[in-house]
Every structure is written in structure tokens, then in C-alpha cells.
Scaffold this active site. Structure first.
Site, PDB file in Angstrom:
ATOM      1  N   ASP A 270       0.837  -1.206   0.000  1.00 36.16           N
ATOM      2  CA  ASP A 270       0.000   0.000   0.000  1.00 36.16           C
ATOM      3  C   ASP A 270       0.873   1.258   0.000  1.00 36.16           C
ATOM      4  O   ASP A 270       1.418   1.647   1.039  1.00 36.16           O
ATOM      5  CB  ASP A 270      -0.913  -0.013   1.242  1.00 36.16           C
ATOM      6  CG  ASP A 270      -1.855   1.179   1.285  1.00 36.16           C
ATOM      7  OD1 ASP A 270      -1.974   1.895   0.268  1.00 36.16           O
ATOM      8  OD2 ASP A 270      -2.498   1.374   2.341  1.00 36.16           O
ATOM      9  N   LYS A 277       1.393   8.095   0.862  1.00 28.07           N
ATOM     10  CA  LYS A 277       1.818   8.082   2.253  1.00 28.07           C
ATOM     11  C   LYS A 277       3.149   8.816   2.389  1.00 28.07           C
ATOM     12  O   LYS A 277       3.952   8.807   1.457  1.00 28.07           O
ATOM     13  CB  LYS A 277       2.025   6.631   2.716  1.00 28.07           C
ATOM     14  CG  LYS A 277       0.740   5.839   2.879  1.00 28.07           C
ATOM     15  CD  LYS A 277       1.047   4.428   3.359  1.00 28.07           C
ATOM     16  CE  LYS A 277      -0.227   3.623   3.513  1.00 28.07           C
ATOM     17  NZ  LYS A 277      -1.128   4.123   4.561  1.00 28.07           N
ATOM     18  N   ASP A 347      -5.768   6.395  -0.351  1.00 24.17           N
ATOM     19  CA  ASP A 347      -5.129   5.593   0.698  1.00 24.17           C
ATOM     20  C   ASP A 347      -6.170   4.854   1.540  1.00 24.17           C
ATOM     21  O   ASP A 347      -5.826   3.983   2.328  1.00 24.17           O
ATOM     22  CB  ASP A 347      -4.264   6.498   1.583  1.00 24.17           C
ATOM     23  CG  ASP A 347      -3.246   5.706   2.400  1.00 24.17           C
ATOM     24  OD1 ASP A 347      -3.065   4.501   2.116  1.00 24.17           O
ATOM     25  OD2 ASP A 347      -2.640   6.305   3.309  1.00 24.17           O
ATOM     26  N   GLU A 349      -7.967   2.554   0.605  1.00 23.61           N
ATOM     27  CA  GLU A 349      -8.202   1.563  -0.454  1.00 23.61           C
ATOM     28  C   GLU A 349      -8.709   0.235   0.092  1.00 23.61           C
ATOM     29  O   GLU A 349      -9.385  -0.510  -0.616  1.00 23.61           O
ATOM     30  CB  GLU A 349      -6.909   1.335  -1.252  1.00 23.61           C
ATOM     31  CG  GLU A 349      -5.915   0.305  -0.675  1.00 23.61           C
ATOM     32  CD  GLU A 349      -5.380   0.660   0.709  1.00 23.61           C
ATOM     33  OE1 GLU A 349      -5.424   1.845   1.077  1.00 23.61           O
ATOM     34  OE2 GLU A 349      -4.939  -0.257   1.433  1.00 23.61           O
ATOM     35  N   ARG A 351     -10.967  -0.501   2.341  1.00 26.84           N
ATOM     36  CA  ARG A 351     -12.428  -0.603   2.424  1.00 26.84           C
ATOM     37  C   ARG A 351     -13.036  -0.792   1.037  1.00 26.84           C
ATOM     38  O   ARG A 351     -14.101  -1.380   0.895  1.00 26.84           O
ATOM     39  CB  ARG A 351     -12.997   0.615   3.167  1.00 26.84           C
ATOM     40  CG  ARG A 351     -12.865   1.917   2.448  1.00 26.84           C
ATOM     41  CD  ARG A 351     -13.026   3.106   3.382  1.00 26.84           C
ATOM     42  NE  ARG A 351     -11.835   3.319   4.213  1.00 26.84           N
ATOM     43  CZ  ARG A 351     -11.735   4.257   5.140  1.00 26.84           C
ATOM     44  NH1 ARG A 351     -12.748   5.071   5.377  1.00 26.84           N
ATOM     45  NH2 ARG A 351     -10.623   4.384   5.841  1.00 26.84           N
TER      46      ARG A 351
HETATM   47  N1  BES Z   1      -3.051   0.162   5.173  1.00 28.31           N
HETATM   48  C1  BES Z   1      -3.442   1.371   5.772  1.00 28.31           C
HETATM   49  C2  BES Z   1      -3.676   1.258   7.284  1.00 28.31           C
HETATM   50  C3  BES Z   1      -2.469   0.944   8.125  1.00 28.31           C
HETATM   51  C4  BES Z   1      -1.768   1.969   8.725  1.00 28.31           C
HETATM   52  C5  BES Z   1      -2.086  -0.354   8.354  1.00 28.31           C
HETATM   53  C6  BES Z   1      -0.670   1.677   9.515  1.00 28.31           C
HETATM   54  C7  BES Z   1      -1.003  -0.646   9.145  1.00 28.31           C
HETATM   55  C8  BES Z   1      -0.291   0.379   9.735  1.00 28.31           C
HETATM   56  C9  BES Z   1      -4.755   1.872   5.155  1.00 28.31           C
HETATM   57  O1  BES Z   1      -4.965   1.526   3.836  1.00 28.31           O
HETATM   58  C10 BES Z   1      -4.709   3.372   5.237  1.00 28.31           C
HETATM   59  O2  BES Z   1      -3.837   3.938   4.666  1.00 28.31           O
HETATM   60  N2  BES Z   1      -5.649   3.969   5.955  1.00 28.31           N
HETATM   61  C11 BES Z   1      -5.701   5.374   6.105  1.00 28.31           C
HETATM   62  C12 BES Z   1      -7.147   5.769   6.089  1.00 28.31           C
HETATM   63  C13 BES Z   1      -7.353   7.240   5.921  1.00 28.31           C
HETATM   64  C14 BES Z   1      -6.935   7.655   4.538  1.00 28.31           C
HETATM   65  C15 BES Z   1      -8.810   7.569   6.126  1.00 28.31           C
HETATM   66  C16 BES Z   1      -5.066   5.758   7.435  1.00 28.31           C
HETATM   67  O3  BES Z   1      -5.109   4.965   8.384  1.00 28.31           O
HETATM   68  O4  BES Z   1      -4.495   6.827   7.527  1.00 28.31           O
HETATM   69 ZN    ZN Z   2      -4.044  -0.273   3.223  1.00 33.76          ZN
HETATM   70 ZN    ZN Z   3      -4.082   2.832   2.441  1.00 30.07          ZN
END
Ligand code: BES
Ligand code: ZN
Ligand code: ZN
Length: 502
Positions: A270, A277, A347, A349, A351
Site C-alpha cells: 500500500d 503516504k 489511501d 483503499e 475498504r
Molecule cells: N493500510 C493502511 C492502514 C495501516 C496503517 C495499516 C498503519 C497498518 C499500519 C490503510 O490503507 C490506510 O492507509 N488507511 C488510512 C485511512 C485514511 C486515509 C482515512 C489511514 O489509516 O491513515
Molecule cells: Zn491499506
Molecule cells: Zn491505504
């Protein structure tokens, strides 16, 4: 690797024996007091002097220097009788196995009856031992020119019991199945993104299917396009790696009814996509398929133990990359169930992938759903790295998952989904839903979003973003993938009770 035998003979030759010590103010009874007499009271003396300890997780090694044909004894402190439960014994045994492994002993015998209490019978100890040996000896083979995998593994473990050897062997095998399934999940999580693509994940599922006679279906991109899996396909758009929708079916009942759907997020890497990120946040994102790993690990346990349940495992898989073709913020996409989604953050993604995974599990007859996903950083802020976040639309199904998590010793904690959360997820001028309503309590929005696809089907969501990996070694494992939720999911499936009004 295991041999289970009857009563232990203290005059036999042994490299090492493992003996549990319950903290009873230095009073010894049963097998341990017999051993004490044979050693001319050494154990009582060493306990009194503090050279051996029965405190929880204290491991003491005693070399008999020829007094007995048993070369060495590992005393394993269990702590106070009242505090000894399955989880305590599992952890203590994990620590013992790690200690023994370091000592270069290749063969050892465990006197399992010394680990039992009034509340914990020998079958539970057998299960705990099977898990502990598998989990504590796990090591991910790294890619250094000089391998980290020792030439010699622990090869022989002999178990002695005065109870039924056959039953103890059976419970050891169950524990081993749970441990090995967890280790498989760990390895899948530890594999780097260039070595575990969606195609590789699909190949792993096919191998499982062949081994355990599961029905398997792997949808490729064209098939997904025909079906209209616009949410998963959107995430895949920026990638050169083809996406896969992975389906495994295990039928443990005569009819394909009361089907449990296990849905795992299978994002093999990701980057965040165009909502990229920060550079420190990208490192570690090979683990973003931790949900898929948990589901596949649980399917391995299910394949070994063959419970009388019906299970469909669904894993939407791709990486989340950037290219001229990638999906973008503001894009509007259509999910498999026809709902349209305004993409506010590429990000978010997971869901999207899960939306189509959940719908597809329903297409395959799932009547109950549990999804597992490394879904949000928000859950780490809320619950830290030891507790998995949970959400649900159904109290009774949640109770069953919670019970399983207690039994597995994997903590979960529930967060609410309210009408206000639903309103926020449904708030879009151009589409039915939006994929990122804001940072305030965003772990809940992620769960709420998936709930829009579960609809009326009883559903539990497990966010393992904080628990799928760990930074340091521990008694039952190493830094890296933890294999979290494999044991909870497999226990949940084994114990699942359809008679309840769901
Ligand atoms: N894969 C990430 C979540 C994640 C973060 C997993 C840290 C393991 C460690 C997910 O896809 C993500 O990026 N979520 C975002 C959501 C936001 C954009 C609403 C997040 O957590 O910032
Ligand atoms: Zn993710
Ligand atoms: Zn993500």
C-alpha cells in the site's frame, strides 16, 4: 516430531526433561517430589535457596552431573496455582521452548502432568504445548547470504503422561495445527511485496485447496470486469500486477447452508496511491495483506481439523500503486453491489477492496460475515498494538467472535457504529458513499463503510492494523508478522453455533 508415552521412568536416559513448577511456597508434590527424592532433596534445597524458582516464567536449568541418567532438567515456573490458565501455560511453554532451543539441546521430554492444575487439564496443556512449540520455534528465513535458519532444528519432543496418551496426542495435534496455521500467516505477512503479489497469494490459496480439498476460484481481471467489481478494480488501476479475487470453499456440512464468510484484506503493498503516504509511513506496507494472511492461516487450521461447518474465504487482492492510469481522488466508482463511491482518498483503499470482497462472499452464500483487515492507522491510535479493533451490526455474532478471541488469548475491543457515522459515510453530492469522511474517529468510518456492504447480513469487522505486526521478539514469536486472528477465526469457526437467532 512428537511421541506421546505413558508413565515416565526416572531411571531412563534423557538429554533433557521439562518439568513445570507450581508456586506452592516450596511445597512439592506428585512427580516433582518423587524427582526431588531421587536427587536427594536438591530441588527443595535449590528452591529454598532461590536458585530455582517457581515464579511465573522463571526457567531454571539443573544439570544432574550423573546422579541420574537424565542429563538436565529445565524447571519451568508456572506461578501461583490460581493464576495458571491456558494462556499462561502457553506463554510459559513458549519461553521454555525458546530457552531450550538456545541451549542447543535437540531432543527433550516434557512431563506434561506437572503443568496441570485443578482448573487446567492435561488435554489443555497438550494443546498449549503443541501451539507453543510451533509458535516459539518460528523463524522467517531471511535473505542474507548467511542464512538465519539453523542447520539443526528441534527434531524430537517426547511427552510423558499418566493420563490417556492417545487423547494427549490428539490435543497436541490440534495445538500444532493452530500453531502452524499462525506461522503460515506470519510468513505471508513477512514476505516482501516483490515476492508476494496478488498472483502469489492466489497460488498459495490454490496450494491450500489442493492439500485440503477445498473448492477454489480465482477471478482474474477480465472476469472481475464482467462482474462489475469496480471498487477492487479501481485500487488495482495503477498497478502492473494483475488483481485477484480469491475464493476458497470448505464444506463441512451436507448442505451449503449457514455459511460463514471470512473476508481478508489482501493489499500486497500500500503506497497510498495519489493520496501518497509519507515516506516513513510506506515502510512496512508489505504487511497490508495481514487480513488475507489471517484468513488463509485459519483455512489451513480448518483444513487440518475439518469442523462440521461451512466456510467461504474471500480475499480481494492487489497492490495500491501510482501510475498514469491509477485511480485518483474525486473519481467516482461503482462497486459490485451497484453502490457508487466517491473516492476522497486513494489511501483508504482497503475498504474499497473489502466492499467487493464482502459482496462476493454473499454471492457465494455467506450468511455470516467476518472481515479482517489492516485497515486504519486510527485503530492504532485508539487501541495500540496489542488489541484488535472490532465493529459489528449483530450482537450475537459479535459475542461468538469475542468468546473465540478469549479462548485464543487474542484481545479485541469493540467500537461503536452510530447513525451519525452512517450519515457521514453516505454524505456525498455525487455518489451513494464516500470512502473518507474525515480523520475524527476514522477507524469507525472504515468499519461503517464496510457495513454498508454487509447490509443485513450479520457481520463483524476486525481491524488488525496495530496487531498484525510487532516490532520486537516475544515468548511465542519474533518481530514481524504475528499471525494475529488466525487462532481466533479458527476457534470461532470450530465453535460456531447457528442455532442462535442471528
Ligand atoms: N493500510 C493502511 C492502514 C495501516 C496503517 C495499516 C498503519 C497498518 C499500519 C490503510 O490503507 C490506510 O492507509 N488507511 C488510512 C485511512 C485514511 C486515509 C482515512 C489511514 O489509516 O491513515
Ligand atoms: Zn491499506
Ligand atoms: Zn491505504
Amino acid at each position: 516430531m512428537y511421541t506421546v508415552k505413558g508413565q515416565f521412568d526416572f531411571t531412563q536416559e534423557e538429554e533433557a526433561i521439562v518439568v513445570g513448577l507450581v508456586d506452592k511456597n516450596r511445597k512439592l508434590d506428585g512427580i516433582v517430589s518423587e524427582l526431588d527424592s531421587l536427587l536427594n532433596g536438591q530441588i527443595s534445597t535449590l528452591l529454598a535457596e532461590g536458585d530455582i524458582s517457581a515464579k511465573k516464567k522463571e526457567i531454571s536449568k539443573l544439570h544432574t552431573l550423573g546422579t541420574l541418567k537424565i542429563k538436565r532438567i529445565f524447571f519451568v515456573g508456572l506461578g501461583k496455582e490460581n493464576d495458571i490458565d491456558f494462556e499462561a501455560v502457553r506463554e510459559v511453554l513458549g519461553k521454555a521452548v525458546k530457552t531450550i532451543k538456545k541451549s542447543k539441546v535437540e531432543q527433550f521430554s516434557v512431563l506434561v502432568d506437572t503443568f496441570t492444575t485443578e482448573k487446567l487439564d492435561v488435554l489443555e496443556v497438550g494443546h498449549a504445548l503443541g501451539e507453543a512449540v510451533a509458535l516459539a520455534t518460528y523463524q522467517f528465513a531471511n535473505y542474507k547470504q548467511k542464512s538465519n535458519i539453523p542447520d539443526k532444528e528441534l527434531s524430537e519432543v517426547t511427552i510423558y503422561t499418566n493420563e490417556s496418551a492417545e487423547e494427549v496426542k490428539a490435543s497436541l495435534d490440534v495445538g500444532t495445527a493452530y500453531g502452524k496455521g499462525t506461522n503460515t500467516a506470519r510468513t505471508l505477512v513477512n514476505l516482501p511485496g516483490n515476492m508476494l503479489t496478488a498472483t502469489d497469494l492466489a497460488n498459495h490459496a490454490v496450494e491450500l485447496a489442493n492439500k485440503y480439498e477445498f473448492e477454489v476460484e480465482i477471478l482474474d481481471k477480465e472476469e472481475m470486469e464482467k462482474l462489475g467489481m469496480g471498487a477492487l478494480l479501481a485500487v488495482n488501476k495503477g498497478s502492473v500486477e494483475p488483481p485477484k479475487m480469491i475464493v476458497l470453499k470448505y464444506q463441512g456440512k451436507d448442505q451449503w447452508e449457514d455459511v460463514i464468510g471470512l473476508v481478508g484484506k489482501g493489499i500486497t503493498f500500500d503506497t497510498g496511491g495519489y493520496s501518497i503516504k509519507p515516506k516513513d509511513g510506506i515502510v512496512g506496507m508489505k504487511a497490508d495483506m495481514g487480513g488475507a494472511a489471517a484468513v488463509l492461516g485459519a483455512m489451513e487450521v480448518i483444513g487440518e481439523l475439518r469442523p462440521e461447518q461451512n466456510v467461504v474465504a474471500v480475499i480481494p487482492s492487489t497492490d495500491n500503486m501510482i501510475s498514469g492510469d491509477a485511480f485518483k481522488p474525486d473519481d467516482v466508482i461503482t462497486a459490485l453491489n451497484g453502490k457508487t463511491i466517491e473516492v476522497l482518498n486513494t489511501d483508504a483503499e482497503g475498504r474499497l477492496a473489502l466492499a467487493d470482497g464482502v459482496t462476493y462472499a454473499k454471492h457465494h452464500g455467506a450468511n455470516y460475515l467476518v472481515d479482517v483487515a489492516t485497515l486504519t492507522g486510527g485503530i492504532i491510535v485508539a487501541l495500540g498494538n496489542d488489541i484488535t479493533g472490532a465493529m459489528t451490526n449483530n450482537e450475537e455474532l459479535f459475542e461468538q467472535v469475542l468468546e473465540a478471541s478469549y479462548e485464543a488469548g487474542e484481545s479485541i475491543w469493540r467500537l461503536p457504529i452510530t447513525e451519525k457515522h452512517k450519515e457521514r459515510v453516505r454524505n456525498s453530492k455525487v455518489a451513494d458513499l464516500n470512502n473518507s469522511p474525515g480523520r475524527d474517529g476514522h477507524a469507525i468510518f472504515a468499519g461503517t463503510f464496510i457495513g454498508e456492504f454487509a447490509e443485513d447480513t450479520p457481520w463483524v469487522h476486525l481491524d488488525i492494523a496495530g496487531t498484525a505486526t510487532t516490532k520486537s521478539d516475544y515468548d511465542l514469536g519474533t518481530a514481524g508478522g504475528t499471525g494475529v486472528m488466525v487462532r481466533t477465526l479458527a476457534t470461532f469457526v470450530e465453535r460456531f453455533n447457528h442455532t442462535k437467532e442471528n
